[in-house]
Write a protein that holds these residues in place. Structure first.
Motif, short mmCIF file in Angstrom:
data_model
loop_
_atom_site.label_atom_id
_atom_site.label_comp_id
_atom_site.label_asym_id
_atom_site.label_seq_id
_atom_site.Cartn_x
_atom_site.Cartn_y
_atom_site.Cartn_z
N GLY A 62 -17.97 23.96 22.44
CA GLY A 62 -16.75 24.41 22.49
C GLY A 62 -15.59 23.51 22.66
O GLY A 62 -14.66 23.62 22.30
N TRP A 63 -15.93 22.46 23.50
CA TRP A 63 -14.98 21.22 23.67
C TRP A 63 -14.72 20.35 22.71
O TRP A 63 -13.56 20.26 22.16
CB TRP A 63 -15.69 20.38 24.86
CG TRP A 63 -14.85 19.51 25.53
CD1 TRP A 63 -13.50 19.15 25.18
CD2 TRP A 63 -14.94 18.97 26.96
NE1 TRP A 63 -12.96 18.27 26.22
CE2 TRP A 63 -13.72 18.25 27.21
CE3 TRP A 63 -16.10 18.82 27.81
CZ2 TRP A 63 -13.62 17.45 28.30
CZ3 TRP A 63 -15.86 18.29 29.07
CH2 TRP A 63 -14.74 17.43 29.13
N GLY A 64 -15.66 20.27 21.81
CA GLY A 64 -15.53 19.54 20.50
C GLY A 64 -14.84 20.39 19.47
O GLY A 64 -13.84 19.92 18.89
N ILE A 65 -15.16 21.56 19.41
CA ILE A 65 -14.32 22.60 18.57
C ILE A 65 -12.80 22.65 18.86
O ILE A 65 -11.70 22.60 18.09
CB ILE A 65 -14.79 24.23 18.39
CG1 ILE A 65 -16.23 23.85 17.87
CG2 ILE A 65 -13.87 24.92 17.97
CD1 ILE A 65 -17.02 25.15 17.70
N PHE A 66 -12.33 22.59 20.15
CA PHE A 66 -11.15 22.53 20.96
C PHE A 66 -10.44 21.36 20.61
O PHE A 66 -9.22 21.25 20.03
CB PHE A 66 -11.26 22.71 22.26
CG PHE A 66 -9.70 22.30 23.02
CD1 PHE A 66 -8.84 23.39 23.07
CD2 PHE A 66 -9.96 21.17 23.78
CE1 PHE A 66 -7.91 23.02 23.57
CE2 PHE A 66 -8.57 20.93 24.43
CZ PHE A 66 -7.78 21.72 24.53
N ILE A 67 -11.19 20.18 20.64
CA ILE A 67 -10.46 19.05 20.19
C ILE A 67 -10.20 18.78 18.80
O ILE A 67 -8.90 18.45 18.25
CB ILE A 67 -11.27 17.63 20.67
CG1 ILE A 67 -11.61 17.76 22.20
CG2 ILE A 67 -10.66 16.33 20.19
CD1 ILE A 67 -12.47 16.96 22.73
N SER A 71 -6.42 19.20 16.13
CA SER A 71 -6.14 18.23 15.20
C SER A 71 -6.16 18.73 13.80
O SER A 71 -5.00 18.25 12.89
CB SER A 71 -6.76 17.01 15.19
OG SER A 71 -6.88 16.35 16.48
N ILE A 72 -7.08 19.68 13.40
CA ILE A 72 -6.92 20.15 12.09
C ILE A 72 -5.84 21.09 11.85
O ILE A 72 -5.03 21.01 10.73
CB ILE A 72 -8.42 21.03 11.82
CG1 ILE A 72 -9.40 20.14 11.98
CG2 ILE A 72 -8.14 21.71 10.54
CD1 ILE A 72 -10.54 20.79 11.73
N LEU A 73 -5.62 22.10 12.83
CA LEU A 73 -4.30 22.64 12.72
C LEU A 73 -3.08 21.93 12.60
O LEU A 73 -2.02 22.12 11.79
CB LEU A 73 -4.30 23.85 13.85
CG LEU A 73 -5.29 24.77 13.77
CD1 LEU A 73 -5.29 25.64 15.12
CD2 LEU A 73 -5.29 25.55 12.53
N ILE A 90 -16.04 21.40 12.27
CA ILE A 90 -16.48 22.56 13.34
C ILE A 90 -17.68 22.85 13.12
O ILE A 90 -18.24 23.39 14.25
CB ILE A 90 -15.35 23.86 12.80
CG1 ILE A 90 -13.81 23.23 12.88
CG2 ILE A 90 -15.73 25.08 13.86
CD1 ILE A 90 -13.39 23.07 14.33
N ILE A 91 -18.38 22.82 11.78
CA ILE A 91 -19.72 23.18 11.83
C ILE A 91 -20.61 22.12 12.49
O ILE A 91 -21.60 22.68 13.19
CB ILE A 91 -20.04 23.10 10.37
CG1 ILE A 91 -19.59 24.26 9.34
CG2 ILE A 91 -21.58 23.32 10.12
CD1 ILE A 91 -19.51 24.26 8.01
N GLY A 148 -21.24 17.04 21.66
CA GLY A 148 -20.17 17.81 21.14
C GLY A 148 -18.82 17.14 21.36
O GLY A 148 -17.97 17.25 20.39
N ILE A 149 -18.71 16.48 22.38
CA ILE A 149 -17.30 15.78 22.78
C ILE A 149 -17.02 14.68 21.62
O ILE A 149 -16.08 14.55 21.41
CB ILE A 149 -17.17 15.34 24.10
CG1 ILE A 149 -17.26 16.45 25.23
CG2 ILE A 149 -16.05 14.44 24.46
CD1 ILE A 149 -17.36 16.01 26.43
#
Length: 208
Positions: A62-67, A71-73, A90-91, A148-149
């Motif tokens: 979750g932390w990695g997806i948040f980071i 940036s992708i958006l 994300i994958i 993940g981070i």
């Protein structure tokens, strides 16, 4: 930084105060690590290890997806073309959580479905299984948390680099792939740590 120093000082002062209180009240033997390890139910060690494996892995994902998602958006506003191919970051982050779930399923097979009587629970094999599952789960969880981070930060840079120069995407992606392998190493170490354990033994299968 000052906040963490204050928090660490508070925890240290609290621990020293408790230790001095027990020492001067004649209860110093309460700080008996061996007794603590012996009296804690092996099921607690095992369940805690499984929970840490899943919880920390999901936290890292979750932390990695948040980071990387932010940036992708953000980069997609300037260069909409990056939004699709950068979903691979994300994958990679989600795979970290899957590692934790896999380990939890493998470790759960050591628990068994039949309750064990109290008088046969505290055996050497059960102690070993409980401790191994705890430290194996903690190892896997921490590896996946950091993985993940790492993947999130690298994926974030990959998205921003791709938005600025499309030729940089593949180069940064290679770094991200190697970062994601760290979680796989943690999974392998967890399996090695618990490979020689046996399921919790019931009363009829305990040997002297």
């Amino acid at each position: 930084m000052g906040y963490y120093n204050y928090y660490g000082s508070f925890v240290g002062l609290l621990a020293i105060s408790i230790a001095l209180y027990l020492l001067f009240t004649g209860s110093g033997e309460a700080f008996n690590v061996a007794r603590f390890l012996e009296e804690v139910n092996p099921y607690i060690w095992a369940m805690t290890g499984i929970g840490l494996a899943v919880g920390l892995s999901v936290l890292g994902a979750g932390w990695g997806i948040f980071i990387t998602g932010a940036s992708i958006l953000g980069g997609g506003v300037r260069a909409p073309r990056i939004r699709t191919k950068n979903l691979i970051s994300i994958i990679f982050c989600e795979v970290v959580a899957i590692y934790g779930v896999i380990i939890a399923i493998v470790f759960s097979s050591k628990i068994g479905s039949t309750p064990i009587q109290e008088n046969v629970l505290y055996t050497a094999d059960n102690y070993y299984t409980g401790f191994a599952l705890f430290w194996g789960g903690l190892t896997v969880g921490l590896c996946n948390l950091l993985c993940g981070i790492t993947v999130g930060i690298t994926g974030s840079n990959a998205a921003l680099a791709d938005a600025a120069d499309p030729q940089l995407f593949v180069k940064v992606l290679i770094v991200e792939v190697f970062g994601s392998i760290m979680g796989l190493f943690g999974l392998i170490v967890g399996l090695l740590m618990t490979g020689s354990t046996v399921p919790f033994a019931a009363a009829t299968s305990v040997t002297a």
